[in-house]
Design an enzyme around this catalytic site. Structure first.
Site, PDB file in Angstrom:
ATOM      1  N   ASP A  67       0.814  -1.210   0.000  1.00 53.14           N
ATOM      2  CA  ASP A  67       0.000   0.000   0.000  1.00 53.14           C
ATOM      3  C   ASP A  67       0.855   1.270   0.000  1.00 53.14           C
ATOM      4  OD1 ASP A  67      -2.243  -1.528  -0.063  1.00 53.14           O
ATOM      5  OD2 ASP A  67      -2.821  -1.204   2.024  1.00 53.14           O
ATOM      6  N   GLY A  68       2.004   1.241   0.684  1.00 53.75           N
ATOM      7  CA  GLY A  68       2.870   2.414   0.700  1.00 53.75           C
ATOM      8  C   GLY A  68       3.396   2.748  -0.684  1.00 53.75           C
ATOM      9  N   ASP A 137      -4.342  10.077   4.469  1.00 58.68           N
ATOM     10  CA  ASP A 137      -4.710  10.973   5.563  1.00 58.68           C
ATOM     11  C   ASP A 137      -3.600  11.953   5.892  1.00 58.68           C
ATOM     12  OD1 ASP A 137      -2.838   9.457   7.309  1.00 58.68           O
ATOM     13  OD2 ASP A 137      -4.379   7.918   7.265  1.00 58.68           O
ATOM     14  N   THR A 177      -9.756   3.043   5.731  1.00 57.66           N
ATOM     15  CA  THR A 177      -9.416   1.716   6.246  1.00 57.66           C
ATOM     16  C   THR A 177      -8.013   1.682   6.840  1.00 57.66           C
ATOM     17  OG1 THR A 177      -8.732   1.129   4.001  1.00 57.66           O
ATOM     18  CG2 THR A 177     -10.956   0.491   4.670  1.00 57.66           C
ATOM     19  N   ALA A 178      -7.385   2.852   7.005  1.00 54.33           N
ATOM     20  CA  ALA A 178      -6.029   2.916   7.545  1.00 54.33           C
ATOM     21  C   ALA A 178      -6.062   3.499   8.971  1.00 54.33           C
ATOM     22  CB  ALA A 178      -5.144   3.723   6.598  1.00 54.33           C
ATOM     23  N   TYR A 179      -5.336   4.592   9.210  1.00 59.64           N
ATOM     24  CA  TYR A 179      -5.239   5.174  10.548  1.00 59.64           C
ATOM     25  C   TYR A 179      -6.619   5.542  11.092  1.00 59.64           C
ATOM     26  CZ  TYR A 179      -2.856   8.046  14.165  1.00 59.64           C
ATOM     27  OH  TYR A 179      -2.381   8.577  15.334  1.00 59.64           O
ATOM     28  N   PHE A 181      -9.508   4.198  10.546  1.00 62.23           N
ATOM     29  CA  PHE A 181     -10.222   2.995  11.005  1.00 62.23           C
ATOM     30  C   PHE A 181      -9.684   2.535  12.357  1.00 62.23           C
ATOM     31  CE2 PHE A 181     -10.567  -1.665  11.199  1.00 62.23           C
ATOM     32  CZ  PHE A 181     -11.941  -1.813  11.092  1.00 62.23           C
ATOM     33  N   SER A 182      -8.357   2.553  12.508  1.00 58.43           N
ATOM     34  CA  SER A 182      -7.755   2.158  13.785  1.00 58.43           C
ATOM     35  C   SER A 182      -8.208   3.065  14.925  1.00 58.43           C
ATOM     36  CB  SER A 182      -6.226   2.187  13.675  1.00 58.43           C
ATOM     37  OG  SER A 182      -5.763   1.293  12.695  1.00 58.43           O
ATOM     38  N   ALA A 201      -7.644   7.923  20.339  1.00 55.73           N
ATOM     39  CA  ALA A 201      -7.535   7.868  21.799  1.00 55.73           C
ATOM     40  C   ALA A 201      -7.956   9.187  22.429  1.00 55.73           C
ATOM     41  CB  ALA A 201      -6.110   7.500  22.216  1.00 55.73           C
TER      42      ALA A 201
END
Length: 288
Positions: A67-68, A137, A177-179, A181-182, A201
């Site tokens: 992906d990168g 992002d 679906t990356a950061y 999503f986390s 967080a």
């Protein structure tokens, strides 16, 4: 098609995929371009060019990696005519369209015009006097030991919501679906034109993310109680901002385009890659 550009993963073995592309190109008199310091380690027949030349001269960009690598290829193709074909090497890539064994068939399908092109949204900002662009992002992230990310989100110049968190992520649907999503953000189809703002967080009472129109003017303002924050662009630190600084972000539709061969849908890839499962209370097929 006159020329195709190769973008290679810096470490993974791409020899088999490069050989497939060169064989396809040789039979069709297609010029193959590669970034000079990437192709030198393979000693392949591609013509060495600068990254800027590759994006400008290619009719098709082939990303060989994960992906990168795909995100880097999309940045090279940003604003150019060439769509990007993602070829996955090794790990399960979310953005890639095909695996190496399927590459010859994919190239034949492109020859026969049996593919579609999917536009992808980018998000731009200006940091330290230079434009930064992300296809996943842009995030403002706490620096260890320097305090939380205390950030006001302004939309159209008006205050909307403020967060105290470890980070505030502004994602495209590609990056949902990356950061994002986390951090608890929603999975969003790349066909949707929107920006997703998600706190990671969060420490504040209000902890929900928001979905904004791609046409909205979005500003992240660091409040006086914020620590110094790193600005991450597709996961790479691009610079830092301090309390009182503002980061203006703008969505840019159709910044790049990716090749889709109809082998899988976005939803199938999301379910497989993210290992989505159904609720245990829902009977599976054949169960009552």
């Amino acid at each position: 098609m006159h020329s195709a550009g190769l973008v290679l993963h810096p470490r993974r073995d791409s020899a088999a995929a490069v050989e497939a592309v060169l064989g396809w190109a040789g039979n069709r008199n297609i010029e193959i371009l590669g970034i000079a310091d990437e192709i030198v380690r393979l000693n392949c027949a591609a013509i060495g060019v600068t990254p800027e030349e590759l994006g400008r001269r290619s009719d098709l960009v082939v990303s060989l990696g994960g992906d990168g690598t795909m995100l880097r290829a999309m940045r090279l193709a940003d604003g150019q005519r060439a769509p990007v074909l993602g070829v996955n090497l090794g790990k399960l890539g979310f953005l890639a369209e095909v695996d190496v064994p399927d590459l010859p068939g994919a190239l034949s399908a492109i020859d026969d015009h049996q593919f579609t092109v999917e536009p992808r949204l980018a998000v731009d900002a200006v940091l330290e006097g230079r434009r930064i662009t992300a296809f996943n992002d842009i995030a403002v992230v706490r620096v260890p030991g320097e305090g939380s990310a205390v950030v006001a989100v302004r939309v159209g110049g008006q205050p909307f919501v403020s967060y105290s968190a470890d980070a505030v992520v502004v994602a495209t649907p590609t990056g949902s679906t990356a950061y994002s999503f986390s951090a608890g953000g929603p999975i969003t189809s790349p066909a949707v034109e929107a920006l997703l703002v998600t706190p990671a967080a969060p420490h504040s009472a209000y902890s929900r993310g928001v979905v904004l129109s791609v046409h909205d003017e979005v500003t992240l303002e660091l409040l006086p109680t914020s620590g110094r924050l790193a600005v991450e662009v597709d996961g790479q630190v691009a610079g830092y901002v301090s309390p009182g600084d503002r980061l203006d972000l703008r969505g840019r539709p159709s910044a790049a385009r990716v090749v889709r061969l109809g082998m899988t849908t976005f939803y199938q890839r999301a379910r497989r890659k993210l290992r989505l499962t159904d609720s245990a209370e829902i009977p599976q097929d054949g169960e009552h």
